[in-house]
Write a protein that holds these residues in place. Structure first.
Motif, PDB file in Angstrom:
ATOM      1  N   ILE A 110      -6.056 -21.455 -25.789  1.00 52.43           N
ATOM      2  CA  ILE A 110      -6.556 -22.173 -24.617  1.00 52.43           C
ATOM      3  C   ILE A 110      -6.410 -23.675 -24.854  1.00 52.43           C
ATOM      4  N   VAL A 111      -6.214 -24.362 -23.759  1.00 52.07           N
ATOM      5  CA  VAL A 111      -5.972 -25.798 -23.816  1.00 52.07           C
ATOM      6  C   VAL A 111      -7.234 -26.542 -23.428  1.00 52.07           C
ATOM      7  N   LEU A 112      -7.600 -27.526 -24.239  1.00 55.52           N
ATOM      8  CA  LEU A 112      -8.797 -28.321 -23.981  1.00 55.52           C
ATOM      9  C   LEU A 112      -8.405 -29.778 -23.813  1.00 55.52           C
ATOM     10  N   TRP A 113      -8.893 -30.428 -22.765  1.00 56.30           N
ATOM     11  CA  TRP A 113      -8.692 -31.866 -22.594  1.00 56.30           C
ATOM     12  C   TRP A 113     -10.012 -32.562 -22.865  1.00 56.30           C
ATOM     13  N   ASP A 114      -9.994 -33.498 -23.795  1.00 54.43           N
ATOM     14  CA  ASP A 114     -11.182 -34.310 -24.022  1.00 54.43           C
ATOM     15  C   ASP A 114     -10.737 -35.710 -24.418  1.00 54.43           C
ATOM     16  N   MET A 115     -11.701 -36.553 -24.781  1.00 57.73           N
ATOM     17  CA  MET A 115     -11.330 -37.921 -25.139  1.00 57.73           C
ATOM     18  C   MET A 115     -11.950 -38.380 -26.446  1.00 57.73           C
ATOM     19  N   TYR A 172     -14.897 -17.217 -32.924  1.00 59.51           N
ATOM     20  CA  TYR A 172     -14.035 -16.437 -32.042  1.00 59.51           C
ATOM     21  C   TYR A 172     -12.614 -16.525 -32.568  1.00 59.51           C
ATOM     22  N   PRO A 173     -12.317 -15.799 -33.623  1.00 59.44           N
ATOM     23  CA  PRO A 173     -11.047 -16.019 -34.328  1.00 59.44           C
ATOM     24  C   PRO A 173      -9.800 -15.717 -33.515  1.00 59.44           C
ATOM     25  N   TRP A 174      -9.909 -14.969 -32.430  1.00 59.84           N
ATOM     26  CA  TRP A 174      -8.711 -14.660 -31.658  1.00 59.84           C
ATOM     27  C   TRP A 174      -8.350 -15.778 -30.679  1.00 59.84           C
ATOM     28  N   ILE A 175      -9.231 -16.751 -30.577  1.00 59.39           N
ATOM     29  CA  ILE A 175      -8.963 -17.848 -29.645  1.00 59.39           C
ATOM     30  C   ILE A 175      -8.512 -19.069 -30.429  1.00 59.39           C
ATOM     31  N   THR A 176      -7.307 -19.561 -30.119  1.00 58.95           N
ATOM     32  CA  THR A 176      -6.838 -20.808 -30.723  1.00 58.95           C
ATOM     33  C   THR A 176      -7.004 -21.919 -29.696  1.00 58.95           C
ATOM     34  N   ILE A 177      -7.568 -23.032 -30.119  1.00 62.34           N
ATOM     35  CA  ILE A 177      -7.761 -24.145 -29.194  1.00 62.34           C
ATOM     36  C   ILE A 177      -6.659 -25.176 -29.406  1.00 62.34           C
ATOM     37  N   LYS A 178      -5.966 -25.494 -28.336  1.00 59.02           N
ATOM     38  CA  LYS A 178      -5.000 -26.590 -28.416  1.00 59.02           C
ATOM     39  C   LYS A 178      -5.682 -27.796 -27.766  1.00 59.02           C
ATOM     40  N   GLU A 179      -6.063 -28.754 -28.608  1.00 61.92           N
ATOM     41  CA  GLU A 179      -6.810 -29.897 -28.099  1.00 61.92           C
ATOM     42  C   GLU A 179      -5.843 -31.017 -27.724  1.00 61.92           C
ATOM     43  N   GLU A 180      -5.858 -31.413 -26.459  1.00 58.04           N
ATOM     44  CA  GLU A 180      -5.063 -32.568 -26.025  1.00 58.04           C
ATOM     45  C   GLU A 180      -6.014 -33.727 -25.813  1.00 58.04           C
ATOM     46  N   VAL A 181      -6.043 -34.658 -26.799  1.00 53.82           N
ATOM     47  CA  VAL A 181      -6.959 -35.785 -26.674  1.00 53.82           C
ATOM     48  C   VAL A 181      -6.364 -36.798 -25.709  1.00 53.82           C
ATOM     49  N   GLN A 182      -6.995 -36.974 -24.581  1.00 53.83           N
ATOM     50  CA  GLN A 182      -6.468 -37.846 -23.544  1.00 53.83           C
ATOM     51  C   GLN A 182      -6.761 -39.303 -23.868  1.00 53.83           C
ATOM     52  N   PRO A 183      -5.861 -40.203 -23.461  1.00 47.22           N
ATOM     53  CA  PRO A 183      -6.135 -41.623 -23.674  1.00 47.22           C
ATOM     54  C   PRO A 183      -7.317 -42.088 -22.829  1.00 47.22           C
ATOM     55  N   ASN A 184      -7.936 -43.162 -23.262  1.00 47.23           N
ATOM     56  CA  ASN A 184      -9.148 -43.634 -22.612  1.00 47.23           C
ATOM     57  C   ASN A 184      -9.082 -45.129 -22.340  1.00 47.23           C
ATOM     58  N   ASN A 195      -0.526 -26.705 -13.712  1.00 40.68           N
ATOM     59  CA  ASN A 195      -0.625 -26.518 -15.170  1.00 40.68           C
ATOM     60  C   ASN A 195      -1.866 -27.206 -15.725  1.00 40.68           C
ATOM     61  N   PRO A 196      -3.057 -26.814 -15.258  1.00 43.26           N
ATOM     62  CA  PRO A 196      -4.271 -27.460 -15.741  1.00 43.26           C
ATOM     63  C   PRO A 196      -4.663 -26.947 -17.120  1.00 43.26           C
ATOM     64  N   PRO A 197      -5.503 -27.688 -17.834  1.00 39.98           N
ATOM     65  CA  PRO A 197      -6.043 -27.156 -19.085  1.00 39.98           C
ATOM     66  C   PRO A 197      -7.040 -26.052 -18.761  1.00 39.98           C
ATOM     67  N   ASP A 198      -7.398 -25.311 -19.786  1.00 35.80           N
ATOM     68  CA  ASP A 198      -8.385 -24.258 -19.538  1.00 35.80           C
ATOM     69  C   ASP A 198      -9.802 -24.813 -19.515  1.00 35.80           C
ATOM     70  N   VAL A 199     -10.047 -25.816 -20.362  1.00 37.13           N
ATOM     71  CA  VAL A 199     -11.360 -26.449 -20.374  1.00 37.13           C
ATOM     72  C   VAL A 199     -11.170 -27.957 -20.264  1.00 37.13           C
ATOM     73  N   ALA A 200     -11.956 -28.589 -19.427  1.00 41.53           N
ATOM     74  CA  ALA A 200     -11.901 -30.048 -19.283  1.00 41.53           C
ATOM     75  C   ALA A 200     -13.249 -30.612 -19.676  1.00 41.53           C
ATOM     76  N   MET A 201     -13.224 -31.739 -20.385  1.00 42.67           N
ATOM     77  CA  MET A 201     -14.474 -32.319 -20.887  1.00 42.67           C
ATOM     78  C   MET A 201     -14.461 -33.829 -20.665  1.00 42.67           C
ATOM     79  N   PRO A 202     -14.662 -34.282 -19.428  1.00 41.54           N
ATOM     80  CA  PRO A 202     -14.704 -35.723 -19.196  1.00 41.54           C
ATOM     81  C   PRO A 202     -16.016 -36.327 -19.675  1.00 41.54           C
TER      82      PRO A 202
END
Lengths: 282, 456, 301
Positions: B45-50, B70-82, B100-107
Motif C-alpha cells: 500500500i502507498v502512503l503519502w505523508d510529509m 501485519y507482515p503481509w502488508i508492505t508500506i511504500k512511503e512517498e514523503v511529499q515535499p512541504n 492513481n491515488p495513494p492508499d493512505v493520505a496523511m496531511p
C-alpha cells in the motif's frame, strides 16, 4: 595616455566590483546561513558562531542528493536537447521563410506562454494520467516523461528568442545559397546555424537552467514516485510539521546552484567566441 | 464486476473484524479473540505523508512496527515535499482525479477536510469504524469538528495540536502578579504591567502581543474568549451580529493603541521569524505571555536559551463568558483513505494504526511533542512530556474545544477575508466608528464566497 | 516550410491545444475538482465584475479582482522598465574590461540561478525592518528605514529590488546583443565625431532593439504570471496570502488561491482567460507596432 587608460581601467573595475558585491551579498548571506547551526539560522546574526561546515555533509545524509542530482541532470539535459533540435527549424520558418499568416501563427505560438499554468496543469495531468496512458500503454505519471517529451516539440520562449536572432542575419548571406539553387535546409545548415551559434547556445543554456530550476513540473508529476524526484523539489524536504532546518535548506540550495554555475562559466566561452566572430565580420 | 468483489471483500473484512481482532484499538486490548481471518495476501500500500528531517526517523520506526504487526502488508512511503504553499493537498486531488491515488493520505492539517469528506474525495470510514467498534467520540469531543463534514466521517485524527496560554513565571513574580490571567481584562492589565519599554519608547519586553499571526494567534482566537461564533444556526456568517467579535476587536484595539501601532509592528517584525528557532521571543524573555501550541513545551526543553521558568494555562476567557475558560482551538494531522485507493481494506488497518495505536501515539508524542489523541495514550506511563503539557491534554478533552475556522464543504478559504480585515483593522485603516459596518461587509464577503462555492 | 514547423504543430495539438480549450470550457462552468463541471454560462465572468445574481440575490462579486489587477499592473509598469534599463547598463559595463570578464559575468549571473523560494526567504530576512542588514545600513546613514514587507506601501518596492537582483539572464541576452553589433558601425560614426551618448543612441540602441523587444514581451508575460516570490514573501511575513493588506495580492497569486485553496476551478479558469486575452492584446499591439522601432537586419542603416 597610458595613465589615462590605466585610470579608466581602474574605474571600470571598481564599478564592476561594487556591482558584483551588491549581486553577491544575498548569496553570501545564504552561504553564512548554510554554515550556521540550526539554532542560529536566520536569527539576524550573520556571522556563524560556530562554523558548521558539516551542514553540507548533513544534506547528503538526509536526502539522496546524488540520485536527485542525476534525475535533475536527466531532465535538464534531455529537455535541452529536445528544445534545441525542435526549435531551430521552427524559428527558421518564422524568420527566414516568407509565408502568408506568418505573424498570426507566431502570435499563436506566443499565446501558449500566456495562459497561466494553474488552469492548464490539471487537464494536462489528466491527459497524461488517462488518455495518453490508454492510447500508448505507457505509464507516464510518476516519471519525468511528461516533462521531457513536450520539449521535443518546440517551446515558445526558445522559438521567440531564436527568431529574434535569426532575423538579424543579413539576407545577402543567405541569398547566395538560394541563388545557387540551395534549399532551406542547406541555408539553415550552412549559414544560419553557424552564425546564430551564440543564440543557440543561449537557448540551450536557458532551457537547461529552466528545467534545472523547474519546481512545479516535477512536483506534480512525481508526487507518486519520490525516488524520481528532482533536486529543486527535494529542497523543501527540510520542513516538517513543527520544524524547519533553514541552514540545511540554504546549504542544499547552494549545492543545487553549483552545477549550473559551473556550466555557465564554461559555456560562456562558446557563447562569447561565437559572438565576437560575427561582430568582427560585420 | 469490480464493485461486487469489493463488496464481498469488505463484508468478509467486517465479519472477521467483528470477530474481535484489530490490535491496538482504543476500545479494547488486542489479546484474545478467535484467530484473525483477514485477507493475508501480500500487498503493497502507498502512503503519502510529509514527515521529514528529524521527525522522519521516529515515523519510519513506527511504520516498521506496523509491518511487524501485519507482515503481509508492505508500506511504500512517498514523503511529499512541504514548501511554504500547500502542495500536498492539490497534488492529492490530482492523483485522485487521475486515477492513481495513494492508499493512505496523511496531511498535516485538516484545511481541506471539507472537500475530502463532503466532496467525497476521501472514503467514508464509518463502515470500517462500525465494524471495529470505534466511534469518533472515542478520541475526544473536539475530534469530530475537523474530521467530519456533511455527515461523512472521512478522516481520523492522528496526534493533534492544542493551544493555550504560556506565561513567564519569573516575570510574574517580579511584577507581583499571583497567577496567570483568567479573564481578558486581567490579560490586558497583566500585559501592560509586564511590558518594559526602551528609553526611546520602543518595546523591550512585550507583555502580550495582540497582533494577528503573532506566532500562532489566529483570527478568531481572541474572539473565542467571548464564545464568538462564525456562523449562525442557518449557516450565515454573523461577525457583525455576534457581539463577541466586536468585543474582541475592541479589546485588541485598546492594547495596540496602548503600545502604539508602530512600536508593536516593529517588535512583531523583529521577532516574527524566530517562531521556530531558539531565538524565539518567549523563550528568550522578550515576551511575557503568548498564545501557542503544545509543541512549544518540547521546544523549550530542547532549545538553548536562558533559563526559563514558565507555566501554561488555558487561554483567558471574557469575564461574562467563564465557560470559555478551558476550551481552545484544536486540530492537526488527519489520516484517511482517498477515493479510488486500490487496497482500501489494508489501508484501513494503517489508518487505524496511525490514529489509535497507543504505542505509536505515545512515541510520536514524545519525539514530536504533539498531543496524543486517545485516552489510552494520554494515560500511558510511557508518555514523557513536561508537566506544563497537561494544560493541553485538558484543552483537547474539553467539550467546547473545536477546530477553527469551521470547515465547510468548500473548505475554509473564506477565513482569508478575516485575515485581510484584521490587517486593515490593526493598522488603523478601519476606525472604531466603522467597525460595525466593516464587519457587516465582511459577513457579506464571506456569504458571497460560500455562495460562489456552492454555485448558481 | 510545413516540415520545419511540424514539431511545433504536433506539440501544440497534442499537449497544448487540448488543455487550453478545456480550460476555456471550464471558465463557463462551476467546477470544484470534485464533481463534474456544471455549465453556468457567463456567471463566472459576471462574478468577476460584480454583476452576478445568485438565487435572486445580487452578489457583490470578487472583492479582490480589482486589487489583483492593480497590483499586477504596478509591478509590471514599475519593475519591467527598471529591469531593462539596469540590464542594459550592466551589460554595457561588461563589455569594457579586458580581463576577468568571465568571472564578473558569472557573479552577475549567479543570483538568477538561486531557487525562487530560497531567494525570496533570503530577501525577506535581508529586508527585515529591525534585524535586517538593509535597514541597519540605512540607519548608519541616518535614515529611518521603512517597514518593507510589513508595510503595504513598501512591500512591492522590496519585490522590485528582488527582481533587479535576478536579472542575470537578461544581462546575458543583452551582452549577446551588444557584442553582435558590427564594429564598423561604431567606427563609421566616430569618424563623424560622435560622443558616447550619440554612439549609444544611433548605433547601440537600435541594434539592441530586437533583444529589447524580446525582453519586453517576455517580461510582460512573466509579470502577469508573477507568483513564487510574492507568495513566499507574503506568507512568511504576515497575515497570509497577499499581505500586508493585499499589497502583494497579484493576479497569479489570487488565481492560485481560487484554484487550489477554494477549489473554484471554473472561476480560476475564467480569470486565466481574461489574463490570456489581455496579454494577447498587448502582445499583438507590440508585435504589430514593432516594425516601427525594432531594427532587424545586420546591414548598415
Amino acid at each position: 595616455m597610458r595613465r589615462k587608460r590605466f585610470l579608466l581601467a581602474v574605474a571600470n573595475h571598481s564599478v564592476l566590483i561594487g556591482v558584483s558585491a551588491l549581486f553577491m551579498f544575498p548569496i553570501i548571506y545564504m552561504f553564512f546561513t548554510a554554515v550556521q547551526s540550526n539554532d542560529q539560522a536566520l536569527t539576524g546574526s550573520i556571522w556563524p558562531h560556530p562554523f558548521v561546515w558539516s551542514n553540507f555533509k548533513t544534506v547528503f545524509d538526509e536526502i539522496n542528493v546524488w540520485r536527485y542530482l542525476w534525475n535533475t541532470f536527466l531532465y535538464a539535459g534531455l529537455s535541452t536537447v529536445g528544445v534545441v533540435c525542435s526549435c531551430v527549424p521552427v524559428a527558421y520558418a518564422f524568420s527566414r521563410i516568407d509565408w502568408r499568416g506568418r505573424n498570426i501563427v507566431f502570435l499563436l505560438v506566443l499565446s501558449t506562454l500566456m495562459l497561466p499554468t494553474q488552469v492548464t496543469s490539471i487537464p494536462l495531468y489528466i491527459l497524461w494520467a488517462k488518455q495518453f496512458h490508454e492510447w500508448t500503454g505507457i505509464q507516464f505519471i510518476g516519471t519525468l516523461k511528461p516533462l521531457i517529451i513536450p520539449s521535443f516539440f518546440g517551446d515558445a520562449f526558445s522559438i521567440f528568442l531564436l527568431r529574434q536572432f535569426f532575423l538579424t542575419i543579413p539576407k545577402e548571406l543567405t541569398d547566395a545559397i538560394r541563388v545557387d539553387g540551395g534549399g532551406h535546409l542547406q541555408v539553415l545548415w550552412r549559414v544560419i546555424i553557424p552564425l546564430a551559434k551564440p543564440a543557440i547556445v543561449a537557448v540551450a543554456l536557458f532551457n537547461f537552467i529552466y528545467a534545472w530550476n523547474d519546481f512545479y513540473g516535477p512536483l506534480v508529476y512525481l508526487a507518486s514516485n519520490q525516488d524520481a524526484q528532482t533536486l529543486s523539489v527535494a529542497l523543501s524536504s527540510f520542513r516538517s510539521l513543527h520544524h524547519v532546518d533553514w541552514n540545511l535548506t540554504m546549504a542544499a540550495a547552494l549545492i543545487f546552484m553549483l552545477p549550473v554555475i559551473v556550466i555557465f562559466f564554461l559555456a560562456q566561452r562558446v557563447f562569447i567566441e561565437g559572438i565576437t566572430l560575427t561582430g568582427v565580420k560585420g | 464486476m469490480r464493485r461486487t468483489r469489493l463488496l464481498a471483500l469488505s463484508s468478509l473484512a467486517m465479519l472477521v473484524v467483528a470477530a474481535g481482532c484489530g490490535g491496538g484499538s482504543s476500545s479494547s486490548s488486542s489479546s484474545g479473540g478467535p484467530a484473525t481471518t483477514l485477507d493475508k495476501t501480500p500487498v503493497t500500500i502507498v502512503l503519502w505523508d510529509m514527515w521529514s528531517g528529524r521527525e522522519a526517523q521516529p515515523f519510519k520506526d513506527a511504520l516498521k512496527r506496523f509491518q511487524v504487526k501485519y507482515p503481509w502488508i508492505t508500506i511504500k512511503e512517498e514523503v511529499q515535499p512541504n514548501p511554504p504553499n500547500d502542495t500536498f493537498d492539490p497534488n492529492l486531488v490530482n492523483a485522485i482525479n487521475g486515477g492513481n491515488p495513494p492508499d493512505v493520505a496523511m496531511p498535516f492539517g485538516p484545511d481541506y477536510v471539507g472537500q475530502w469528506c463532503a466532496g467525497g474525495l476521501w472514503q467514508d470510514l464509518a463502515p470500517y469504524m462500525k465494524a471495529d467498534g470505534m466511534t469518533i467520540n472515542d478520541f475526544a469531543p473536539a475530534a469530530i469538528t475537523y474530521t467530519n463534514v456533511g455527515g461523512k466521517q472521512c478522516a481520523l485524527p492522528s496526534l493533534t495540536d492544542a493551544f493555550g496560554l504560556y506565561y513567564n513565571k519569573d516575570m510574574f513574580a517580579k511584577a507581583g502578579i499571583a497567577g496567570p490571567p483568567k479573564t481578558m481584562d486581567e490579560l490586558m492589565a497583566d500585559a501592560k504591567k509586564l511590558t518594559v519599554r526602551n528609553p526611546d519608547g520602543t518595546i523591550k519586553v512585550a507583555g502580550f502581543v495582540p497582533l494577528n499571526q503573532w506566532e500562532e494567534l489566529g483570527p478568531g482566537d481572541l474572539a473565542n474568549a467571548w464564545d464568538a461564533k462564525w456562523f449562525d444556526s442557518s449557516g450565515k456568517p454573523q461577525l457583525a451580529t455576534d457581539p463577541g467579535w466586536a468585543a474582541a476587536f475592541m479589546w485588541q484595539r485598546q492594547l495596540i493603541d496602548w503600545y502604539g501601532y508602530d512600536n508593536i509592528v516593529k517588535f512583531f517584525a523583529a521577532n516574527t521569524n524566530n517562531e521556530f528557532n531558539p531565538s524565539n521571543a518567549f523563550e528568550n524573555g522578550k515576551v511575557a505571555m503568548m498564545f501557542d501550541g503544545e509543541w512549544r513545551t518540547a521546544f523549550i526543553k530542547g532549545d538553548k536559551h536562558p533559563p526559563l521558568n514558565y507555566g501554561t494555562a488555558p487561554f483567558p476567557a471574557a469575564s461574562d463568558h467563564p465557560e470559555m475558560y478551558g476550551p481552545a482551538r484544536v486540530g492537526g494531522t488527519i489520516v484517511g483513505i482517498p477515493k479510488g485507493a486500490k487496497h482500501p481494506d489494508q489501508a484501513w488497518l494503517l489508518v487505524k494504526f496511525l490514529a489509535s495505536d497507543t504505542t505509536y501515539l505515545v512515541q510520536m508524542a514524545n519525539s514530536v511533542g504533539n498531543v496524543p489523541t486517545t485516552p489510552a495514550s494520554q494515560s500511558s506511563p510511557e508518555l514523557s512530556l513536561p508537566p506544563q503539557f497537561d494544560t493541553f491534554l485538558h484543552v483537547w478533552a474539553n467539550p467546547k474545544s473545536a477546530f477553527a475556522p469551521p470547515t465547510t464543504p468548500s473548505g475554509n478559504g473564506y477565513a482569508n477575508h478575516l485575515d485581510n480585515f484584521e490587517d486593515a483593522w490593526q493598522s488603523g485603516k478601519i476606525s472604531d466608528a466603522d467597525l460595525h459596518s466593516q464587519l457587516a461587509t465582511l459577513d457579506q464577503q464571506i456569504s458571497n464566497d460560500l455562495a460562489q462555492g456552492a454555485g448558481p | 516550410m510545413l516540415l520545419f514547423l511540424s514539431p511545433w504543430i504536433f506539440g501544440f495539438v497534442v499537449f497544448t491545444a487540448g488543455p487550453m480549450l478545456l480550460s476555456l470550457y471550464y471558465s463557463f462552468t462551476h467546477y470544484d475538482l470534485i464533481s463534474s463541471p456544471r455549465w453556468i454560462g457567463l456567471d463566472n465572468y459576471r462574478y468577476m465584475i460584480g454583476k452576478l445574481t445568485l438565487n435572486g440575490q445580487p452578489n457583490q462579486g470578487d472583492p479582490y479582482f480589482g486589487t489583483a489587477v492593480r497590483n499586477t499592473i504596478w509591478i509590471i509598469v514599475v519593475g519591467l522598465p527598471l529591469r531593462i534599463v539596469f540590464a542594459i547598463a550592466t551589460a554595457m559595463l561588461l563589455t569594457r574590461p579586458k580581463r576577468g570578464v568571465n568571472g564578473y559575468r558569472t557573479l552577475f549571473f549567479m543570483p538568477s540561478m538561486a531557487p525562487t523560494v530560497g531567494a525570496s526567504l533570503v530577501f525577506v530576512y535581508l529586508f527585515n525592518p529591525v534585524t535586517g542588514p538593509i535597514n541597519q545600513f540605512l540607519g548608519h546613514l541616518g535614515i529611518n528605514g521603512p517597514l518593507w514587507f510589513f508595510d503595504p506601501t513598501w512591500a512591492k518596492p522590496a519585490l522590485v529590488v528582488l527582481g533587479l537582483w535576478g536579472i542575470g539572464d537578461a544581462i546575458v541576452l543583452y551582452l549577446a546583443g551588444l557584442l553582435n553589433v558590427p564594429r564598423d558601425l561604431y567606427e563609421a560614426i566616430s569618424v563623424e565625431g560622435a560622443n558616447a551618448w550619440q554612439r549609444f543612441r544611433y548605433v547601440t540602441f537600435p541594434m539592441l532593439t530586437p533583444v529589447i523587444f524580446f525582453t519586453l514581451i517576455i517580461g510582460i508575460i512573466d509579470g502577469f504570471q508573477y507568483f513564487d516570490q510574492a507568495y513566499v514573501s507574503a506568507t512568511t511575513t504576515g497575515n497570509g496570502v497577499g499581505s500586508p493588506q493585499n499589497s502583494l495580492l497579484f493576479y497569479s497569486v489570487w488565481l492560485y488561491e481560487q484554484a487550489f485553496t477554494y477549489f473554484h476551478m471554473g472561476y480560476a479558469a475564467a480569470m486565466a482567460w481574461i489574463l490570456f486575452i489581455a496579454t494577447m492584446v498587448l502582445t499583438a499591439i507590440l508585435l504589430l507596432t514593432s516594425r516601427r522601432w525594432v531594427h532587424y537586419g545586420g546591414g548598415l542603416s
